[in-house]
Design an enzyme around this catalytic site. Structure first.
Site, PDB file in Angstrom:
ATOM      1  CE1 TYR A  83      13.915 -64.286 -51.713  1.00 37.19           C
ATOM      2  CE2 TYR A  83      12.817 -66.699 -51.532  1.00 37.19           C
ATOM      3  CZ  TYR A  83      12.583 -65.171 -51.355  1.00 37.19           C
ATOM      4  OH  TYR A  83      11.517 -64.449 -51.195  1.00 37.19           O
ATOM      5  CE1 TYR A 142       7.413 -58.283 -48.389  1.00 35.70           C
ATOM      6  CE2 TYR A 142       6.172 -58.632 -46.450  1.00 35.70           C
ATOM      7  CZ  TYR A 142       7.332 -58.854 -46.956  1.00 35.70           C
ATOM      8  OH  TYR A 142       7.871 -59.999 -46.643  1.00 35.70           O
ATOM      9  CB  VAL A 199       5.911 -63.950 -43.935  1.00 38.82           C
ATOM     10  CG1 VAL A 199       5.521 -63.048 -45.080  1.00 38.82           C
ATOM     11  CG2 VAL A 199       7.137 -64.783 -44.504  1.00 38.82           C
ATOM     12  CB  SER A 249      10.996 -60.554 -46.798  1.00 39.43           C
ATOM     13  OG  SER A 249      10.459 -61.767 -47.498  1.00 39.43           O
ATOM     14  CE  LYS A 283      12.523 -60.995 -50.160  1.00 42.40           C
ATOM     15  NZ  LYS A 283      10.918 -60.517 -50.490  1.00 42.40           N
TER      16      LYS A 283
END
Lengths: 318, 318, 318, 318
Positions: free
Chosen positions: A201, A253, A271, A73, A76
């Site tokens: 992605y 998160y 993660v 992530s 991102k």
């Protein structure tokens, strides 16, 4: 060194990093690996690495700093950079800027807000950002994708790739992401094929970096013209200030509030156990340790950042 | 005629149906067509049809009773019948039996209940039922699919098919259903490929029946051994009693409570404008009129059923 | 006996009730008492009672049929009757008629629907109904409250009252109800003081009836002019038909779908262990057994009704 | 001046403030007043004030800087300070630290998280904090309440009070807060009487300060021992760092993400039109302008802070 940069006491930093690494060596068994990511295989839960890239161009490292890990992530942030460079604040017509109050993989918010993800760091937001990146005109002049962006900022052409990612396709997380992509598409907020967006992605999540490489990649977020890569420093400063704001409020998160409370730096976790944290005008920091807490953030990584920021007085909150 | 069947006063019924048809002829412009179902094309909003199949074997019809329409969600009753005949109450391990309190296409409940749809008549529930139907053993002995089931119960081999349904695939509703199917799969409550389940689902929704055919198809739900097709009447009675209970509490999407209050019969509606209603031991009733109310149920169809049930004293509530 | 009433085979009914009582005697330890209702004190979990009042005026009873119990939420049916008799369908401007899909004490739906409770049988709905009852004009001509209504329909002036209900005031359930009453008031859907509404609500929940009394009280819901109390039978028939519809779709909290599936009668349960079920045109049935299932409905009571309805063929679903 | 304080260029600051005030004078009619707060009466929507208290002890003001306004939700920061000084991190057992993702007055999250408010700045969180403040031992040694705290930090004993606040009691917002307080109490997370907690809450919201007074009151949040009031500077630094983190992630209701993005300072707004913003180690800034945006934050106040932080380079994000 640019006008707002804060000089870093290198000896103090080296001592802090050494002590943190020593402390992490004696901490073990802090939780559970991200066992919902089947591609990760067996994990040694006690590995730890840290690299600090200072505004002065120094690199201070410790631990398993040359072991590559999937950035997951953290990608991102880089994808959002590509989207913002191409379209500026137009991006915010298709994705929000608010913390979600729900877990990163929640589909509820997406339905409630009629296909507009709450922010670009929850999964549906990242999928929409990938869709935006795919939609850039042929001659947009920016990096082709996150991998190209990272090769440029790290200065290496041989970045790794998580091998088993192909198998992730058939697993629970893949279906959940497909559910969110289809829901965004049902609300007309995904313009490309679901599978094309999923491919981009998954590809960017699978990029492997070492801590050293990740800290180098994050230098542009100090926003002081550090990267020396010819982008417009004024545009870049404004951009990274905004990226830092988003990382602060949404980057961890459903644990972003606690992270801000304990660490006090804008950061983005993955993660795979990595965290990229930015001390504005001062340092780009990468930590890695695979064991995750209940919010999906690296347990030792967060602890190390808390200690580093306290030792160095780097919290943005004083 | 079987032991519990209530004899129907045929003259009274014919008079009631004639008056209802006459009244519907003067009611027009009652809402909007299901414009989210692009395949439906232009709709004449003032069409109306009704057929009543009595427990004594009589058929009383009125209006455009030979115009075929897509049964859409009414097919969910027939698909559930196939699943229950194959697996009995095992089905309820994978789908609930409670009203949802949310619109038929809501994805929220599915996440909240960890992939177990609230009931088999909301879309995610129907998708899981299709998955169950697909999973029946090769030699299950039942009908191959809803079309075969309907051909058998209607007694005709020439049932129609909505032509434009292929285009629905690329539209909003298709993506929403794919989102729900992928979410169910993420929770391991969909065992076949999403596209295989979608195909079965779309195929059964696209079946076209006339009101006369639909009323014939629903006779088995009066559960008095009416259909004469050799199924075990005891099993069938229990099954249809349960299907009627589900249609009563969940059959009209988020308008089931109001429908029970006004009409007082178990029923299932489809966005094609059809409704199948059952007066237990008495009659199988099909109505059709394309204009829908805000819950997606046929406006004139509901009104007609309210008048019929009042005139004939058929409400199950006395 | 009125026109639609179905004659009941009294011998068959007596035999069914005897067998059910015998079976219940050997079933014990079926769950847990409503331990969130502190006022209830120690409960013998194996008590059971049943009374059936037939449309012909017969009473068939078994078990602890003269033990009084608090009717609790069953009172919501009687309070709604008072409101509907005073205002008719105007009531539905302030409360909905749809199943909630959430537990009976959920506050979420109330916020989502801007102060309009989903139905009159969840707690916020019952509070709004009490507010409506309080607002009836001085000379409304109806019963003063649920107690007066029940004294009239049972034909006795000595109905009991749960002693410890005063202590409930300081407990969790009281605060939750106050939260919902204040939320309704914030949306301007409660016109009297919260405490005045709470008092009426608590008073009606605390009324104690025996099974025999409850079955007598429910006779008006068979709606065939049974009660002989001079109300307009046509109005009454329409009213009870509607009340039965609401009990069918919403009467057993979040277990209404399963209850309809298993029992097939409109019914309302209370956390005191009582259930009032109606076989339209046929019988008013009261059962009582204190042990509750996970939805808050009497465990043995539901089981007994399932057996009775199967034995007598009384399911409204055929 | 303490070790981490950043010296402020006073001339630059004065020029920036003057220009901002001049610009605000020509901006009018930017939205709607907080019309849900009936006590506020008629509002002149074009009023504007700003005061900056620097780490060096200077005060720079502009606009209607001596007009008092109700601090409303800004009081939540001071109440939390009292709670944290008394109990430290024990406070977080009863209230969370995460952004809520729902509007400030949403009751949904409170139910979902079983009576634990998401953070201390949404209303239910503030009510629980008031309950904690009420529960401090008699001899706790801290300030009696927020008013005493503010008198101490402002250095004046004549702070105003919103006159009409007594009427708010009977209005919508009061009932909503009572709903949330009762819900928290139902989950055993409110230990005092609802009305006692409400009284403390309403009292602190009703305190009136001028911009000058508010900027003075906020100096302790620069956390450099600025206030000179004898508290332990180390404890205070840690405390204010944490308060700043909470203000950054949760301080602007459902607009916190956008505020961080645009302004880049920890801040807390109130529906009275005031905002307190902190530039760590540098300045305490108060702005006031009554017109609110759709999230309930001062429209001109936010704009002014965005311009100030850009001009002065005070964003914590670089």
């Amino acid at each position: 060194m640019a006008k707002k940069a804060r000089r870093v006491d290198l000896d103090h930093l080296k001592q802090a990093v050494d002590e943190i690494v020593a402390r992490m060596d004696v901490i073990e068994d802090f939780g559970k690996a991200a066992d919902h990511l089947e591609g990760l295989g067996d994990i040694e839960t006690d590995r730890f690495a840290i690299t600090v890239a200072t505004v002065d161009g120094d690199l201070v490292s410790g631990g398993d700093t040359d072991v590559p890990f999937a950035i997951q992530s953290i990608s991102k942030v880089f994808a959002l950079t590509l989207a913002l460079r191409a379209y500026g604040d137009e991006v915010w017509k298709r994705v929000g800027r608010e913390p979600s109050g729900d877990p990163f993989n929640s589909i509820v918010d997406l339905e409630r807000h009629k296909g507009i993800p709450r922010n670009p760091f929850i999964n549906p937001g990242a999928l929409v950002v990938c869709d935006i990146v795919l939609g850039r005109p042929k001659d947009h002049g920016g990096h082709a994708d996150v991998r190209a962006f990272l090769e440029h900022h790290v200065g290496e052409k041989t970045l790794g790739r998580l091998k088993e990612i192909v198998t992730e396709d058939g697993k629970s997380a893949g279906y959940l992401n497909r559910a969110m992509a289809n829901l965004a598409k049902a609300f007309d907020n995904l313009h490309h094929d679901v599978e094309a967006v999923m491919k981009l992605y998954v590809e960017q999540c699978a990029i492997e970096l070492t801590c050293r490489q990740l800290a180098l990649a994050g230098r542009y977020l100090m926003h002081d013209g550090i990267d020396g890569n010819g982008e417009d420093p004024d545009v870049d400063a404004k951009l990274s200030r905004r990226l830092n704001a988003l990382m602060m409020t949404c980057g961890q998160y459903d644990g972003s509030g606690e992270f801000a409370y304990r660490v006090g730096l804008p950061a983005k976790s993955g993660v795979g156990g990595g965290i990229l944290a930015i001390a504005p005008d001062t340092a780009s920091i990468a930590v890695w340790s695979p064991t995750l807490d209940e919010n999906g953030n690296s347990l030792l990584g967060t602890l190390a950042l808390e200690q580093l920021t306290t030792r160095m007085g780097w919290s943005v909150f004083g």
